[in-house]
Design a protein around this motif. Structure first.
Motif, PDB file in Angstrom:
ATOM      1  N   GLU A 293       0.833  -1.202   0.000  1.00  0.00           N
ATOM      2  CA  GLU A 293       0.000   0.000   0.000  1.00  0.00           C
ATOM      3  C   GLU A 293       0.871   1.257   0.000  1.00  0.00           C
ATOM      4  OE1 GLU A 293      -3.445   2.214   2.686  1.00  0.00           O
ATOM      5  OE2 GLU A 293      -2.663   0.265   3.288  1.00  0.00           O
ATOM      6  N   SER A 294       1.911   1.259   0.850  1.00  0.00           N
ATOM      7  CA  SER A 294       2.821   2.401   0.895  1.00  0.00           C
ATOM      8  C   SER A 294       3.535   2.583  -0.439  1.00  0.00           C
ATOM      9  CB  SER A 294       3.856   2.212   2.006  1.00  0.00           C
ATOM     10  OG  SER A 294       3.237   2.183   3.268  1.00  0.00           O
ATOM     11  N   LEU A 295       4.036   1.464  -0.964  1.00  0.00           N
ATOM     12  CA  LEU A 295       4.774   1.530  -2.230  1.00  0.00           C
ATOM     13  C   LEU A 295       3.898   2.035  -3.363  1.00  0.00           C
ATOM     14  CD1 LEU A 295       7.077  -1.599  -2.517  1.00  0.00           C
ATOM     15  CD2 LEU A 295       7.737   0.783  -2.464  1.00  0.00           C
ATOM     16  N   LYS A 296       2.674   1.582  -3.397  1.00  0.00           N
ATOM     17  CA  LYS A 296       1.775   1.965  -4.487  1.00  0.00           C
ATOM     18  C   LYS A 296       1.586   3.474  -4.514  1.00  0.00           C
ATOM     19  CE  LYS A 296      -2.691   0.734  -6.504  1.00  0.00           C
ATOM     20  NZ  LYS A 296      -3.872  -0.124  -6.383  1.00  0.00           N
ATOM     21  N   GLU A 297       1.333   4.059  -3.345  1.00  0.00           N
ATOM     22  CA  GLU A 297       1.166   5.510  -3.287  1.00  0.00           C
ATOM     23  C   GLU A 297       2.471   6.220  -3.629  1.00  0.00           C
ATOM     24  OE1 GLU A 297      -1.571   7.112  -2.947  1.00  0.00           O
ATOM     25  OE2 GLU A 297      -2.819   5.359  -2.572  1.00  0.00           O
ATOM     26  N   ALA A 298       3.586   5.731  -3.056  1.00  0.00           N
ATOM     27  CA  ALA A 298       4.883   6.358  -3.320  1.00  0.00           C
ATOM     28  C   ALA A 298       5.269   6.234  -4.791  1.00  0.00           C
ATOM     29  CB  ALA A 298       5.966   5.719  -2.443  1.00  0.00           C
ATOM     30  N   GLU A 299       4.888   5.087  -5.406  1.00  0.00           N
ATOM     31  CA  GLU A 299       5.198   4.876  -6.832  1.00  0.00           C
ATOM     32  C   GLU A 299       4.552   5.950  -7.692  1.00  0.00           C
ATOM     33  OE1 GLU A 299       6.328   3.202 -10.519  1.00  0.00           O
ATOM     34  OE2 GLU A 299       7.124   3.011  -8.498  1.00  0.00           O
ATOM     35  N   LEU A 325       8.016  -0.371 -10.304  1.00  0.00           N
ATOM     36  CA  LEU A 325       8.695   0.384  -9.246  1.00  0.00           C
ATOM     37  C   LEU A 325       9.598   1.474  -9.819  1.00  0.00           C
ATOM     38  CD1 LEU A 325       9.606  -2.372  -6.618  1.00  0.00           C
ATOM     39  CD2 LEU A 325       7.676  -0.814  -6.643  1.00  0.00           C
ATOM     40  N   GLU A 326       9.304   1.927 -11.045  1.00  0.00           N
ATOM     41  CA  GLU A 326      10.098   3.003 -11.650  1.00  0.00           C
ATOM     42  C   GLU A 326      10.018   4.283 -10.823  1.00  0.00           C
ATOM     43  OE1 GLU A 326       8.719   3.455 -15.648  1.00  0.00           O
ATOM     44  OE2 GLU A 326      10.379   2.290 -16.470  1.00  0.00           O
ATOM     45  N   GLY A 327       8.818   4.594 -10.338  1.00  0.00           N
ATOM     46  CA  GLY A 327       8.661   5.796  -9.524  1.00  0.00           C
ATOM     47  C   GLY A 327       9.459   5.708  -8.233  1.00  0.00           C
ATOM     48  N   ILE A 328       9.498   4.500  -7.628  1.00  0.00           N
ATOM     49  CA  ILE A 328      10.306   4.295  -6.427  1.00  0.00           C
ATOM     50  C   ILE A 328      11.785   4.489  -6.760  1.00  0.00           C
ATOM     51  CG2 ILE A 328      10.965   2.639  -4.644  1.00  0.00           C
ATOM     52  CD1 ILE A 328       8.132   3.668  -4.373  1.00  0.00           C
ATOM     53  N   ASP A 390       6.515  -8.030  -7.281  1.00  0.00           N
ATOM     54  CA  ASP A 390       5.568  -9.107  -7.605  1.00  0.00           C
ATOM     55  C   ASP A 390       4.245  -8.921  -6.862  1.00  0.00           C
ATOM     56  OD1 ASP A 390       7.418 -10.255  -9.263  1.00  0.00           O
ATOM     57  OD2 ASP A 390       8.139 -11.713  -7.779  1.00  0.00           O
ATOM     58  N   ILE A 391       4.314  -8.429  -5.621  1.00  0.00           N
ATOM     59  CA  ILE A 391       3.078  -8.208  -4.855  1.00  0.00           C
ATOM     60  C   ILE A 391       2.238  -7.111  -5.497  1.00  0.00           C
ATOM     61  CG2 ILE A 391       2.189  -7.284  -2.673  1.00  0.00           C
ATOM     62  CD1 ILE A 391       4.344  -8.835  -1.249  1.00  0.00           C
ATOM     63  N   LEU A 392       2.882  -6.027  -5.918  1.00  0.00           N
ATOM     64  CA  LEU A 392       2.142  -4.962  -6.601  1.00  0.00           C
ATOM     65  C   LEU A 392       1.460  -5.507  -7.849  1.00  0.00           C
ATOM     66  CD1 LEU A 392       4.417  -1.767  -6.418  1.00  0.00           C
ATOM     67  CD2 LEU A 392       2.279  -2.188  -5.236  1.00  0.00           C
ATOM     68  N   ALA A 393       2.204  -6.336  -8.598  1.00  0.00           N
ATOM     69  CA  ALA A 393       1.637  -6.912  -9.819  1.00  0.00           C
ATOM     70  C   ALA A 393       0.464  -7.839  -9.486  1.00  0.00           C
ATOM     71  CB  ALA A 393       2.715  -7.673 -10.588  1.00  0.00           C
ATOM     72  N   LEU A 394       0.619  -8.635  -8.409  1.00  0.00           N
ATOM     73  CA  LEU A 394      -0.451  -9.547  -8.026  1.00  0.00           C
ATOM     74  C   LEU A 394      -1.690  -8.772  -7.571  1.00  0.00           C
ATOM     75  CD1 LEU A 394      -1.512 -12.371  -7.561  1.00  0.00           C
ATOM     76  CD2 LEU A 394      -0.409 -12.366  -5.307  1.00  0.00           C
ATOM     77  N   ASN A 395      -1.487  -7.702  -6.805  1.00  0.00           N
ATOM     78  CA  ASN A 395      -2.618  -6.875  -6.380  1.00  0.00           C
ATOM     79  C   ASN A 395      -3.355  -6.300  -7.586  1.00  0.00           C
ATOM     80  OD1 ASN A 395      -2.044  -7.360  -3.738  1.00  0.00           O
ATOM     81  ND2 ASN A 395      -1.143  -5.356  -3.310  1.00  0.00           N
ATOM     82  N   GLU A 594      -4.445  11.691   1.885  1.00  0.00           N
ATOM     83  CA  GLU A 594      -3.661  12.190   3.013  1.00  0.00           C
ATOM     84  C   GLU A 594      -2.288  11.521   3.029  1.00  0.00           C
ATOM     85  OE1 GLU A 594      -4.077  12.866   7.846  1.00  0.00           O
ATOM     86  OE2 GLU A 594      -5.461  11.529   6.784  1.00  0.00           O
ATOM     87  N   TYR A 595      -2.273  10.222   2.752  1.00  0.00           N
ATOM     88  CA  TYR A 595      -1.000   9.486   2.698  1.00  0.00           C
ATOM     89  C   TYR A 595      -0.129  10.011   1.556  1.00  0.00           C
ATOM     90  CZ  TYR A 595       2.159   5.477   2.584  1.00  0.00           C
ATOM     91  OH  TYR A 595       3.264   4.680   2.608  1.00  0.00           O
ATOM     92  N   SER A 596      -0.733  10.177   0.355  1.00  0.00           N
ATOM     93  CA  SER A 596       0.006  10.685  -0.799  1.00  0.00           C
ATOM     94  C   SER A 596       0.560  12.073  -0.513  1.00  0.00           C
ATOM     95  CB  SER A 596      -0.900  10.739  -2.036  1.00  0.00           C
ATOM     96  OG  SER A 596      -1.378   9.461  -2.358  1.00  0.00           O
ATOM     97  N   GLY A 597      -0.259  12.906   0.140  1.00  0.00           N
ATOM     98  CA  GLY A 597       0.198  14.254   0.461  1.00  0.00           C
ATOM     99  C   GLY A 597       1.401  14.240   1.381  1.00  0.00           C
ATOM    100  N   GLN A 598       1.414  13.313   2.336  1.00  0.00           N
ATOM    101  CA  GLN A 598       2.547  13.228   3.247  1.00  0.00           C
ATOM    102  C   GLN A 598       3.817  12.789   2.509  1.00  0.00           C
ATOM    103  OE1 GLN A 598       2.424  14.690   5.879  1.00  0.00           O
ATOM    104  NE2 GLN A 598       1.187  13.790   7.506  1.00  0.00           N
ATOM    105  N   ILE A 599       3.669  11.822   1.605  1.00  0.00           N
ATOM    106  CA  ILE A 599       4.834  11.390   0.825  1.00  0.00           C
ATOM    107  C   ILE A 599       5.359  12.551  -0.022  1.00  0.00           C
ATOM    108  CG2 ILE A 599       5.636   9.846  -1.000  1.00  0.00           C
ATOM    109  CD1 ILE A 599       3.683   7.786  -0.012  1.00  0.00           C
ATOM    110  N   TRP A 600       4.433  13.285  -0.632  1.00  0.00           N
ATOM    111  CA  TRP A 600       4.848  14.438  -1.456  1.00  0.00           C
ATOM    112  C   TRP A 600       5.601  15.453  -0.593  1.00  0.00           C
ATOM    113  CZ3 TRP A 600       4.852  14.993  -6.587  1.00  0.00           C
ATOM    114  CH2 TRP A 600       5.096  16.268  -7.101  1.00  0.00           C
TER     115      TRP A 600
END
Length: 725
Positions: A293-299, A325-328, A390-395, A594-600
């Motif tokens: 979940e964290s990675l997806k938003e950060a990506e 994971l290019e964004g990561i 792989d987890i992101l892809a599976l989700n 809210e999570y995305s805003g914090q990462i930004w």
């Protein structure tokens, strides 16, 4: 004074180095001019002129073509026999005159250019005969005069002077060493061969090194102290800055104020952006689902930093790919650049402690806040990276399956659940689809499809493991339904499913290579069991397969709800396994925007900090360098008093026999230069003329008369004459 002391050449290489810096390639060009002129002369005299043979142009082929054309024209214009012969004779005569004229003109040009080449060679031969003897005679005079200088030793009171000529490609120089009666050299004066002062070195008995004064056109250009270790200090810089205590203090204070201002900027970020403080540098051990979940938003934030903004459908497609994971990676690069700046800064900060600067404590107090960061901490980062990809892809693949299931209004869906098997053993199911045709257990796999066209199960999946998984899933559902059939949820629908075995398994393969193409082929879709109970399909087939009634039952909406109610109380949603790795950033219970805003905010804070840290690092470096240079220049306080006995200007000038030789030498050099300039001009003009004529002869030899124009002219004129008579 003995000869060994007199001819002291230990500084010759340093003199040449200074001369190179002062004059550079200009002097090299002057010293090579004689060789260049003779090279150009040789290029003309050594070149054998081959007189080309001006071959006559081919007349017979154009003549035959002319005869054919005139025959055709005569026939078309109905010329009589007499008129035909008149026209024919005229056309042949015109063609012959044209070819003879062209041949004469061509031969004349060859003779003219050949004659001019011989004239140029003759002129160059004469120039060489005059130039070389004169130049060599002047050169011999110059060498004789230079040799006389090497033999001169003067004694003036207690001082003795030795002269020698230093020859180099940057220009010959006259070196004058002035010694005391004990053989210590106090001064060395360097002159050009026209008597102008170029360099003056002053030495001290008590101090190593020397003072160097450089001249340009008779005026002092700069003064330097050259230490024994190779240190070079500018006396102008010393007089203007380092010899003025007040200026030193002002400069240091300004550096300290600038550094303190940058520290305040960091404090402001600390205060106004809470996510850029210690709490968001904290690593936490979290589960796969939390990490995904964290990675997806950060990506998505990382991809936005690259200028890529995507809608939810595009984000889902991106999560499916191998590059999810290019964004990561972009964020990691930002962190990496930030880490480099932090390490660069603190590699220098310790030097401030030695000089007791007040900003040292401020910078060290910030070290906990500015410490390096990374997305993953600890070992096996590559393994974690691939696992989470792989987890992101599976989700994303599971989201694709849910999207296909939700296209049908008559399907009850249960996602991500675990059912008990007994004795504490459980089995996990990705999706349950309860449809009019029964219960479908769906497992989702994200896979790379061969050429994007066909999926081969036998190459990808473990047949035994999949069969075991299918069996466990069906057993878990069957057991739960049996329990329900005896209890509160007992119903006709449950009995139908149990009696007719209306429980089937689907393995849905989702394409990672091309998320837009989910209608690929499946090789051997009933690879695991009989076709009507286990099947491998692609996402585009879901809607059709879950409505295919092979059990002979038809569950209405109430029946489907009753079956779902029988299963759901014993199902529980779970997180995937926890690998126990440290992960960053993870922001507690924040979700969505809210999570995305914090990462930004984190990324913006990092970028702002990196710029400030870079500026800080530069300021600290400048302060350290200034302090280091100040300490070096401060040593001149103790050194300069030993170099106060300057030689008077009038004593620097050449006198006596040496001056007479230099004056005569200057005239010889002047004559040489005039001879070189005059000869170079003559030779350059000859080279250009020679080259032009060679090119002209080559052009004449390579070209021939184009027959079209002469034939056309002969035809036109003769035809006009024929029509007039």
């Amino acid at each position: 004074m003995n000869n060994t002391v007199t001819v002291n050449k230990d500084l010759d290489q340093q003199i040449i180095a200074v001369q190179k810096e002062m004059s550079g390639d200009k002097k090299i060009a002057e010293s090579e001019k004689y060789q260049q002129i003779n090279g150009k002369i040789s290029s003309i005299l050594d070149n054998e002129i081959k007189k080309i043979q001006a071959k006559r142009p081919n007349f017979w082929v154009p003549l035959i073509i002319l005869l054919i054309i005139m025959g055709i024209i005569s026939a078309v214009l109905h010329f009589g026999r007499s008129r035909f012969w008149l026209v024919l004779v005229i056309s042949i005569a015109i063609l012959a005159v044209e070819y003879l004229g062209y041949d004469f003109w061509r031969r004349s040009r060859v003779e003219k250019n050949y004659s001019e080449l011989l004239q140029i060679q003759g002129k160059i031969e004469k120039t060489k005969g005059n130039f070389n003897p004169k130049y060599l005679d002047l050169e011999n005079k110059r060498v004789d005069l230079l040799d006389k200088i090497d033999e001169i030793f003067d004694k003036d009171g207690d001082n003795e002077q030795a002269y020698h000529v230093l020859r180099s490609k940057y220009g010959d120089l006259l070196i004058r060493d002035i010694f005391d009666k004990n053989g210590f050299r106090h001064y060395q004066i360097v002159y050009s061969l026209d008597g102008k002062i170029e360099q003056v070195r002053e030495f001290s008995i008590s101090r190593a090194g020397y003072l160097l004064t450089l001249y340009e056109d008779g005026n002092i250009k700069k003064r330097e102290f050259h230490g024994e270790s190779g240190t070079v200090l500018s006396l102008k810089k010393y007089d203007d800055l380092y010899n003025v205590t007040d200026k030193i203090g002002v400069i240091k204070d300004q550096y300290v104020r600038d550094i303190a201002a940058k520290v305040k900027e960091i404090d402001k970020i600390k205060k106004n952006t809470p996510t850029c403080t210690y709490n968001w540098f904290e690593y936490k051990k979290i589960s796969d689902d939390q990490a995904a979940e964290s990675l997806k938003e950060a990506e998505y934030i990382g991809r936005m930093k690259e200028g890529k903004e995507e809608n939810p459908a595009e984000q889902l497609d991106h999560d499916l790919t191998d590059k999810n994971l290019e964004g990561i990676s972009t964020i990691n690069e930002l962190y990496s650049d930030y880490d480099e700046e932090v390490e660069k800064l603190y590699s220098k900060v310790e030097a401030l402690k030695q000089n007791n600067y007040s900003v040292y404590k401020s910078l060290t107090d910030l070290s906990w806040f500015l410490r390096p960061v990374e997305v993953f901490a600890g070992e096996s980062k590559k393994k974690i990276w691939n696992h989470l990809s792989d987890i992101l892809a599976l989700n994303a693949a599971q989201a694709e399956v849910v999207k296909q299931l939700e296209k049908s209004d008559d399907v009850y869906i249960i996602n991500n659940l675990i059912l008990p098997l007994g004795e504490g053993v459980t089995t996990k199911i990705d999706h349950l689809a309860i449809t009019p045709a029964g219960i479908f257990i769906i497992e989702t796999k994200a896979r790379n499809i061969e050429d994007g066209r066909i999926y081969r199960a036998k190459n990808e999946l473990d047949k035994a493991a999949i069969r075991k998984q299918i069996t466990l899933h069906k057993d878990a559902i069957y057991n739960q339904l049996k329990i329900a059939s005896r209890g509160f949820f007992a119903s006709n629908a449950v009995e139908q499913i149990l009696n007719k075995d209306a429980i089937r398994s689907l393995i849905v393969i989702v394409n990672r290579d091309n998320p837009q193409k989910q209608d690929f082929l499946i090789d051997n879709p009933n690879f695991y069991r009989e076709y009507d109970r286990s099947l491998i399909i692609n996402p585009s087939e879901i809607g059709h397969v879950i409505h295919r009634n092979t059990s002979g039952i038809n569950l209405d909406a109430d029946a489907r709800k009753m079956v779902a109610a029988a299963l759901e109380p014993n199902a529980r949603l779970v997180d995937r396994e926890q690998l126990g790795y440290d992960f960053f950033p993870y922001l507690n219970d924040l979700k969505g925007q809210e999570y995305s805003g914090q990462i930004w905010n984190q990324l913006k804070g990092i970028a702002d900090l990196q710029k400030i840290i870079s500026d800080l690092s530069e300021l600290v470096e400048k302060l350290i360098e200034f302090e280091r240079e100040y300490q070096t220049y401060e040593s001149l306080h103790a050194i300069l008093p030993y170099f106060t006995d300057h030689i008077p200007d009038e004593e620097k000038q050449l006198t006596g026999k040496v001056k007479d030789i230099i004056d005569e030498l200057s005239q010889v050099v002047h004559q040489q230069n005039n001879l070189l300039d005059k000869t170079e001009k003559t030779v350059d003009e000859a080279v250009v003329g020679y080259s032009d004529r060679i090119k002209t002869l080559q052009h004449i030899e390579e070209t021939n008369l184009d027959a079209v124009v002469p034939i056309a002219l002969a035809v036109v004129i003769s035809t006009l004459v024929g029509t007039m008579f």
